[in-house]
Enzyme design. Structure first.
Site, PDB file in Angstrom:
ATOM      1  N   HIS A  64     150.977  82.747  30.451  1.00 24.86           N
ATOM      2  CA  HIS A  64     151.742  81.890  29.537  1.00 24.86           C
ATOM      3  C   HIS A  64     152.294  80.676  30.284  1.00 24.86           C
ATOM      4  O   HIS A  64     153.409  80.709  30.806  1.00 24.86           O
ATOM      5  CB  HIS A  64     152.891  82.700  28.913  1.00 24.86           C
ATOM      6  CG  HIS A  64     153.548  82.011  27.759  1.00 24.86           C
ATOM      7  ND1 HIS A  64     154.118  82.670  26.711  1.00 24.86           N
ATOM      8  CD2 HIS A  64     153.723  80.702  27.488  1.00 24.86           C
ATOM      9  CE1 HIS A  64     154.618  81.808  25.844  1.00 24.86           C
ATOM     10  NE2 HIS A  64     154.393  80.589  26.310  1.00 24.86           N
ATOM     11  N   HIS A 183     154.391  83.576  19.126  1.00 23.99           N
ATOM     12  CA  HIS A 183     155.761  83.147  19.436  1.00 23.99           C
ATOM     13  C   HIS A 183     156.575  83.557  18.210  1.00 23.99           C
ATOM     14  O   HIS A 183     156.446  82.947  17.155  1.00 23.99           O
ATOM     15  CB  HIS A 183     155.743  81.624  19.652  1.00 23.99           C
ATOM     16  CG  HIS A 183     157.079  80.968  19.657  1.00 23.99           C
ATOM     17  ND1 HIS A 183     157.546  80.245  20.724  1.00 23.99           N
ATOM     18  CD2 HIS A 183     158.050  80.891  18.710  1.00 23.99           C
ATOM     19  CE1 HIS A 183     158.745  79.757  20.440  1.00 23.99           C
ATOM     20  NE2 HIS A 183     159.071  80.132  19.228  1.00 23.99           N
ATOM     21  N   HIS A 236     157.089  86.189  25.109  1.00 24.27           N
ATOM     22  CA  HIS A 236     158.460  86.003  25.619  1.00 24.27           C
ATOM     23  C   HIS A 236     159.553  86.719  24.815  1.00 24.27           C
ATOM     24  O   HIS A 236     160.417  86.090  24.219  1.00 24.27           O
ATOM     25  CB  HIS A 236     158.804  84.527  25.767  1.00 24.27           C
ATOM     26  CG  HIS A 236     158.368  83.620  24.647  1.00 24.27           C
ATOM     27  ND1 HIS A 236     158.607  83.891  23.333  1.00 24.27           N
ATOM     28  CD2 HIS A 236     157.717  82.429  24.672  1.00 24.27           C
ATOM     29  CE1 HIS A 236     158.110  82.908  22.595  1.00 24.27           C
ATOM     30  NE2 HIS A 236     157.570  82.013  23.378  1.00 24.27           N
ATOM     31  N   ASN A 309     163.418  78.587  24.325  1.00 22.77           N
ATOM     32  CA  ASN A 309     163.116  79.201  23.036  1.00 22.77           C
ATOM     33  C   ASN A 309     162.104  80.324  23.229  1.00 22.77           C
ATOM     34  O   ASN A 309     160.987  80.050  23.667  1.00 22.77           O
ATOM     35  CB  ASN A 309     162.533  78.131  22.098  1.00 22.77           C
ATOM     36  CG  ASN A 309     162.322  78.658  20.694  1.00 22.77           C
ATOM     37  OD1 ASN A 309     162.544  79.840  20.416  1.00 22.77           O
ATOM     38  ND2 ASN A 309     161.861  77.796  19.802  1.00 22.77           N
ATOM     39  N   ASP A 336     156.279  81.515  31.001  1.00 19.61           N
ATOM     40  CA  ASP A 336     156.493  80.496  29.964  1.00 19.61           C
ATOM     41  C   ASP A 336     156.887  79.181  30.644  1.00 19.61           C
ATOM     42  O   ASP A 336     157.806  78.481  30.214  1.00 19.61           O
ATOM     43  CB  ASP A 336     157.542  80.937  28.935  1.00 19.61           C
ATOM     44  CG  ASP A 336     157.612  79.990  27.731  1.00 19.61           C
ATOM     45  OD1 ASP A 336     156.756  79.085  27.618  1.00 19.61           O
ATOM     46  OD2 ASP A 336     158.528  80.154  26.909  1.00 19.61           O
ATOM     47  N   HIS A 340     159.641  69.781  31.487  1.00 20.44           N
ATOM     48  CA  HIS A 340     160.118  68.617  30.738  1.00 20.44           C
ATOM     49  C   HIS A 340     160.691  67.610  31.729  1.00 20.44           C
ATOM     50  O   HIS A 340     161.244  67.998  32.761  1.00 20.44           O
ATOM     51  CB  HIS A 340     161.214  69.015  29.745  1.00 20.44           C
ATOM     52  CG  HIS A 340     160.736  69.874  28.622  1.00 20.44           C
ATOM     53  ND1 HIS A 340     159.891  69.410  27.646  1.00 20.44           N
ATOM     54  CD2 HIS A 340     160.975  71.177  28.333  1.00 20.44           C
ATOM     55  CE1 HIS A 340     159.639  70.399  26.790  1.00 20.44           C
ATOM     56  NE2 HIS A 340     160.267  71.482  27.193  1.00 20.44           N
TER      57      HIS A 340
HETATM   58 ZN   LIG Z   1     156.762  80.136  22.901  1.00 19.53          ZN
END
Ligand SMILES: [Zn+2]
Length: 462
Positions: A64, A183, A236, A309, A336, A340
């Site tokens: 992921h 998700h 996640h 998230n 995950d 950014h």
């Molecule tokens: Zn996700």
């Protein structure tokens, strides 16, 4: 070429129930043998690599990650994502399709495969979108995505709200032998929540993202997996209720699985209130952290590196995730990894994008929360990073069996180091763990018999 003799390490290969001090002989990019004193079997001029005192295991797989290419390469690109993976000890990664444009057609899949091949180091696998443009409205061409080589389908970052559409997606996925990753987020419950709905969201005046918003979709997925026979993998997981649902469904033999990311089993929502509140409220029980750090890492309240998230949840949820990992309910560990840019994160908590980087810290954090406190064995943790994701995705990876691709990770579970986000190989620095003293680190990352990264040589060799 691509031959190597690793000597003296403790070799752990959960797929073969192997755990002993042994040599690993790699010939022409494949595992030739694992056993004692392989020097005699090796060509005389073979490169030797003394790994005494280290753990040698199948190359770690992170199923992921977000490498942001195409479209958002200011955050990350395949080259920098691969460099971060190699440093973290990962030999294979699985990219999520929420790029720009989304990976919802064979052409984009081919583009990523091409870019990864140009780098020629870490194996990059690709997931395809379930719906066109990840809009949750119309199915993507799942058959042609499969033909193009995707290993799973997912709308990660988003969640299909229409249960009938999700049912059809499951039926197609099953027909094409692809797992569906989900998700889990019910939009009507979550609305515009930015952190876990509870005491801290109230105290901080931030909009809440209730645990039920995840649990609702986990329950939906269990029912649809039962109805269609598709393999649904819940991404996640963050909430105690999700773990309970999954545990019960797996007992009944439903084809569902789950993954957990280190931030959800290390941190809690108190971290959003700042380091002082976190260490006082929920940080005390984190083994190895308090006892070994004289100066605890500090961060302010509303630090957007703690916004992801699904969000960080309560200490009770964290305990449930750890229990789920310990009893096998959650069989996969991943990051995950969601880079950014600084300018995107340096805004009010409400406006910052969700997500943190994770490839370079996840091995250490898993060791610190799972293995060092003896919640699970080293072999069990390695399985969650190797053979378990390989099996879910039908990859011929995750083992050191003779003849397998020589993807190997060497790590030192005891090495102490301080993670500094400025030293990261990723283009982005949005990690909540900067300044943390970690215990355990990759020493070398070997892909197809080639050392693509090692501690001694900090650059990724091409
Ligand atoms: Zn996700």
């Amino acid at each position: 070429m691509n031959s190597l003799l690793l000597t003296g390490g403790r070799v752990i290969d959960p797929a073969n129930n192997f755990d002993a001090v042994a040599d690993v002989l790699i010939l022409n990019g494949k595992i030739s043998a694992v056993g004692k004193n392989l020097s005699a079997k090796a060509p005389k001029d073979i490169t030797r690599f003394d790994v005494s005192g280290k753990i040698v295991c199948p190359g770690l797989i992170d199923l992921h990650v977000h490498f942001r290419e195409p479209g958002q390469t200011a955050k990350e690109n395949i080259a920098t994502g691969i460099a971060a993976a190699a440093r973290g000890g990962f030999t294979s990664v699985v990219c999520m399709p929420n790029t720009s444009p989304a990976i919802d057609n064979a052409g984009t899949v081919a583009l990523i495969h091409e870019r990864a091949a140009e780098e020629g180091t870490v194996n990059v696998f690709v997931t395809g979108a379930i719906t066109k443009n990840i809009s949750g409205e119309e199915l993507a061409p799942i058959g042609s995505l499969k033909k193009a080589g995707v290993v799973a389908i997912t709308d990660d970052g988003h969640c299909i709200q229409n249960n009938e559409l999700m049912r059809r997606a499951c039926e197609y996925a099953k027909m094409f032998g692809l797992p569906i990753f989900d998700h889990c987020q019910d939009y009507s419950l979550v609305t515009d929540g930015v952190m876990h709905e509870g005491y801290w969201s109230t105290a901080l005046g931030l909009r809440g993202w209730p645990a039920a918003g995840e649990e609702m979709i986990v329950a939906r997925n269990i029912l649809l997996a039962e109805l269609t026979g598709a393999k649904i993998h819940c991404q996640h997981l963050s909430a105690a209720g999700s773990v309970a649902l999954l545990r019960e469904a797996k007992k009944r033999g439903v084809s569902v699985s789950g993954e957990a990311c280190p931030h959800h089993f290390v941190l809690t929502d108190a971290a959003v209130a700042g380091s002082e509140k976190f260490w006082a409220a929920d940080g005390k029980v984190i083994s190895n952290f308090n006892s070994q750090i004289s100066n605890l890492p500090e961060w302010p309240a509303y630090d957007t590196n703690f916004k992801m998230n699904p969000p960080l949840r309560t200490a009770r949820d964290r305990e449930a995730i750890l229990a789920g990992l310990a009893d096998g309910t959650i069989e996969i560990l991943c990051s995950d990894h969601a880079p950014h840019c600084d300018y995107e994160k340096e805004v009010e908590f409400d406006y910052a994008p969700f997500g943190i980087t994770g490839l370079e810290t996840e091995l250490a954090l898993a060791l610190m929360q799972l293995v060092h406190p003896k919640r699970i064995s080293l072999a069990d943790m390695i399985a969650k990073f190797t053979i378990n994701p390989a099996r879910l995705l039908n990859l011929a990876k995750g083992t050191l069996s003779a003849g397998a691709d020589a993807d190997v990770t060497v790590f030192d579970p005891e090495q102490e180091w301080i993670y500094n986000r400025e030293d990261s190989a990723s283009k982005s620095k949005n990690s909540p763990f900067s300044g943390w003293k970690l215990k355990g680190r990759a020493v070398a990352t070997i892909v197809a018999g080639k050392k693509i990264w090692s501690e001694q040589n900090e650059a990724v060799a091409v």
